[in-house]
Enzyme design. Structure first.
Site, short mmCIF file in Angstrom:
data_model
loop_
_atom_site.label_atom_id
_atom_site.label_comp_id
_atom_site.label_asym_id
_atom_site.label_seq_id
_atom_site.Cartn_x
_atom_site.Cartn_y
_atom_site.Cartn_z
N LYS A 174 29.95 -26.76 20.42
CA LYS A 174 28.62 -26.59 21.01
C LYS A 174 28.68 -26.84 22.51
CE LYS A 174 24.90 -29.09 22.01
NZ LYS A 174 24.37 -28.25 23.08
N GLY A 227 29.74 -36.38 27.57
CA GLY A 227 28.35 -36.29 28.05
C GLY A 227 27.89 -37.64 28.55
N GLY A 232 25.99 -40.50 24.04
CA GLY A 232 27.22 -41.01 23.45
C GLY A 232 26.96 -42.11 22.43
N GLU A 249 33.78 -39.40 25.90
CA GLU A 249 34.05 -39.41 27.35
C GLU A 249 32.70 -39.40 28.03
OE1 GLU A 249 36.92 -39.67 28.74
OE2 GLU A 249 38.34 -39.05 27.21
N CYS A 283 32.20 -36.30 36.62
CA CYS A 283 32.22 -37.64 35.99
C CYS A 283 33.07 -38.59 36.83
CB CYS A 283 32.73 -37.56 34.57
SG CYS A 283 34.27 -36.65 34.45
N GLN A 330 17.98 -31.97 36.81
CA GLN A 330 18.94 -32.73 37.61
C GLN A 330 18.33 -33.09 38.96
OE1 GLN A 330 21.56 -34.39 36.32
NE2 GLN A 330 22.71 -33.75 38.11
P1 NAD Z 1 24.29 -35.01 27.84
O1 NAD Z 1 24.68 -36.25 27.13
O2 NAD Z 1 22.86 -34.79 28.14
O3 NAD Z 1 24.75 -33.72 26.98
C1 NAD Z 1 26.09 -33.52 26.61
C2 NAD Z 1 26.11 -32.62 25.38
O4 NAD Z 1 25.52 -33.32 24.28
C3 NAD Z 1 25.30 -31.34 25.53
O5 NAD Z 1 25.97 -30.28 24.89
C4 NAD Z 1 24.02 -31.68 24.79
O6 NAD Z 1 23.32 -30.55 24.32
C5 NAD Z 1 24.55 -32.52 23.65
N1 NAD Z 1 23.55 -33.40 23.02
C6 NAD Z 1 22.41 -33.90 23.55
N2 NAD Z 1 21.77 -34.67 22.63
C7 NAD Z 1 22.53 -34.69 21.52
C8 NAD Z 1 22.40 -35.30 20.25
N3 NAD Z 1 21.37 -36.07 19.93
N4 NAD Z 1 23.37 -35.10 19.35
C9 NAD Z 1 24.45 -34.35 19.64
N5 NAD Z 1 24.62 -33.72 20.83
C10 NAD Z 1 23.67 -33.89 21.76
O7 NAD Z 1 25.18 -34.95 29.15
P2 NAD Z 1 25.13 -33.86 30.33
O8 NAD Z 1 23.93 -34.11 31.17
O9 NAD Z 1 25.35 -32.49 29.78
O10 NAD Z 1 26.45 -34.24 31.14
C11 NAD Z 1 26.48 -35.19 32.15
C12 NAD Z 1 27.13 -36.46 31.68
O11 NAD Z 1 28.43 -36.18 31.18
C13 NAD Z 1 27.35 -37.45 32.80
O12 NAD Z 1 27.00 -38.74 32.35
C14 NAD Z 1 28.84 -37.38 33.07
O13 NAD Z 1 29.39 -38.54 33.62
C15 NAD Z 1 29.36 -37.11 31.70
N6 NAD Z 1 30.70 -36.54 31.77
C16 NAD Z 1 31.76 -37.34 31.40
C17 NAD Z 1 33.06 -36.85 31.49
C18 NAD Z 1 34.23 -37.70 31.09
O14 NAD Z 1 35.27 -37.14 30.83
N7 NAD Z 1 34.12 -39.01 31.04
C19 NAD Z 1 33.27 -35.55 31.94
C20 NAD Z 1 32.17 -34.78 32.30
C21 NAD Z 1 30.89 -35.28 32.21
#
Ligand code: NAD
Length: 492
Positions: A174, A227, A232, A249, A283, A330
């Protein structure tokens, strides 16, 4: 015309059972680039059935053959790099050089992980009994749920899909709703490379529906999630409740420490790139610079001057340094944090506002922003995920490291110094999954493990030699060729 996509199930692009589509919007000008189905729980179930049906065959395909498909995918990506780079810049908003760099990261990873098909190493281990042989082998965990964010729309999916596939897992993927186009292009590349039907399935749609159905399915044995921290936590809870394997992550609040002997010109370039590259939406982006008091004023004045000179605009224009932030949500979040910084009494040195006029209003652009703050402020502790940098002063190395570590996160980190002893000490002292010496917090290479400590994540590291750990189980095997019952640990 905005292209309309379906979902990818069992090796075919098919219609979703969803009535609704959502728009994917170019953050530089507000134009709709594509429409994707607002996927349903039923779509996920179809994807899961396809992944389940494909698993036995894929699991028994020799790993080297699985690797060959991934190598071909890397080669096809290489041929399409120009087009994909431009599309990524339009979909995500990162400037073209960085967008091309991200496609290159996907290429590098597929080429790297393909070789894992000729390793998937186990161990041979000594046994305590005669005429007995002991070893470990790796077996795929099962069906994987792969959920990715919008900020690396092809690199992060490549890490997860490549590692899952070479390990023998099948998957339901997804992508984020903000950037599913590059995810869909990647799926098509893998199909062209010869990935058998059902090994990879993709469903787009809301996290609360599609993501929720994936993480709660008993068919999913491993969830690999990248995410935000709040999401998470939800994902981890679901995995824990049914004892599924979970790799997370999550966010970061990555520091660069500058000692008084730092090469300041080098550090200046590094800070600009790490803080404002991808408009601070990596990130691993640097969001705190901790400066030794002896060079604080001098360095900060130069940094502010250089930051004000950064050109913000259309990511496809090669003269632009910083693109838009990804969409209205954002933009609002980042502007809210800028207000928080002002309310907390941080001193705004530059930026601090959105750009308007000259076509900027069509997109979502924020001026690169620098605050002088204090370690206890929210802008120095919480992930903002935008072009906002907080500067902190430290009286010595010890205090700098204490400030660096005094946050919830621990992804990337960096120290600039000419003192080799201090450099090695920092490698031990800084709580982070990645530490750079005399280089910025961004720029990870695919052959090294990637991930963080504390609230940044849990589970096996992605990429590098550890990439397959997330998707393989270790099985211990004993072969007794003595022809009699031998009892370990029991005295005869
Ligand atoms: P997010 O948590 O909003 O979404 C990430 C993914 O999770 C999306 O596909 C979203 O649709 C899905 N999602 C949302 N709610 C969910 C649920 N209840 N159940 C299952 N899936 C769900 O994050 P974002 O805004 O897309 O990304 C930004 C974040 O990602 C930042 O905090 C960034 O630091 C982090 N990030 C971390 C890394 C790493 O490797 N550590 C890399 C890139 C981004």
């Amino acid at each position: 015309m905005a292209e309309e996509y379906g979902i990818y199930i069992g090796g075919e692009w098919v219609e979703s059972s969803a009535e609704e589509l959502f728009d994917v919007v170019n953050p530089a000008n507000g134009q709709t680039l594509a429409r994707f189905p607002q996927g349903t729980r039923e779509d996920v179930q179809r994807a899961l059935e396809a992944a389940k049906a494909a698993f036995p065959q894929w699991k028994s395909t020799p790993p080297a053959k699985r690797g060959e498909v991934l190598l071909r995918a890397g080669q096809i990506l290489r041929e399409k790099k120009d087009d994909l780079g431009k599309l990524l810049a339009r979909e995500n908003g990162k400037v073209l050089a960085e967008a091309r760099g991200e496609v290159q990261e996907a290429i590098d990873f597929f080429e790297y992980i393909a070789g894992e098909g000729r390793r998937l190493l186990g161990e041979t281990v000594a046994t305590e009994l005669p005429d007995k042989f002991a070893m470990t082998v790796r077996v795929p965990v099962g069906i994987a749920g792969l959920i990715t964010p919008w900020n690396f729309p092809i690199a992060i999916p490549s890490w997860k899909i490549g590692a899952a596939a070479v390990s023998g897992c099948t998957a339901v993927f997804k992508p984020a709703t903000g950037t599913p186009i590059l995810g869909a292009k990647l799926v098509s590349v893998l199909e062209e490379a010869g990935l058998p039907p059902g090994v990879l399935n993709m469903v787009t749609g809301a996290g609360s529906v599609v993501g929720d159905e994936i993480i709660n399915s008993p068919l999913i044995r491993v969830i690999s999630f990248t995410g935000g921290v709040d999401t998470g936590r939800v994902v981890y809870g679901c995995g824990a409740s049914r004892l599924a394997r979970v790799g997370l992550e999550l966010g970061g609040k990555n520091p660069i420490i500058l000692m008084d002997d730092a090469d300041q010109d080098l550090a200046l370039e590094g800070v600009l790139f790490a803080a404002f590259g991808t408009a601070g939406q990596r990130c691993t982006a640097c969001s705190r610079v901790i400066i030794h008091k002896k060079i604080y004023d001098e360095f900060l004045d130069d940094l502010v001057e250089e930051t004000e000179a950064l050109k913000v605009g259309d990511p496809l224009d090669p003269s632009v340094d910083v693109g838009p932030v990804k969409g209205r949500e954002q933009e609002e979040k980042i502007l809210r944090y800028i207000e928080i910084g002002k309310e907390e009494g941080a001193r705004l040195r530059c930026g601090g506002e959105k750009l308007t006029g000259n076509g900027y209003d069509l997109g979502t652009f924020i001026r690169p922003t620098i605050f002088e703050g204090k370690p206890e402020m929210r802008i120095a502790k919480e992930e903002i995920f935008g072009p906002v940098l907080t500067i902190l002063e430290a009286k010595n190395y010890q205090e700098a490291v204490e400030i660096a570590n005094d946050v919830e996160y621990g992804l990337s980190s960096s120290l600039y110094t000419q003192n080799v002893n201090l450099a090695f000490r920092a490698i031990q002292d800084i709580e982070a999954g990645i530490t750079y010496i005399n280089a910025p917090t961004i720029g990870a290479e695919v052959q090294l493990p990637f991930g963080g400590v504390k609230s940044t994540g849990t589970g096996a590291r992605e990429a590098g030699t550890t990439a397959i750990e997330e998707f393989t189980e270790i099985k211990s095997v004993y072969v007794d060729y003595s022809g009699r019952l031998q009892k370990a640990q029991i005295e005869e």
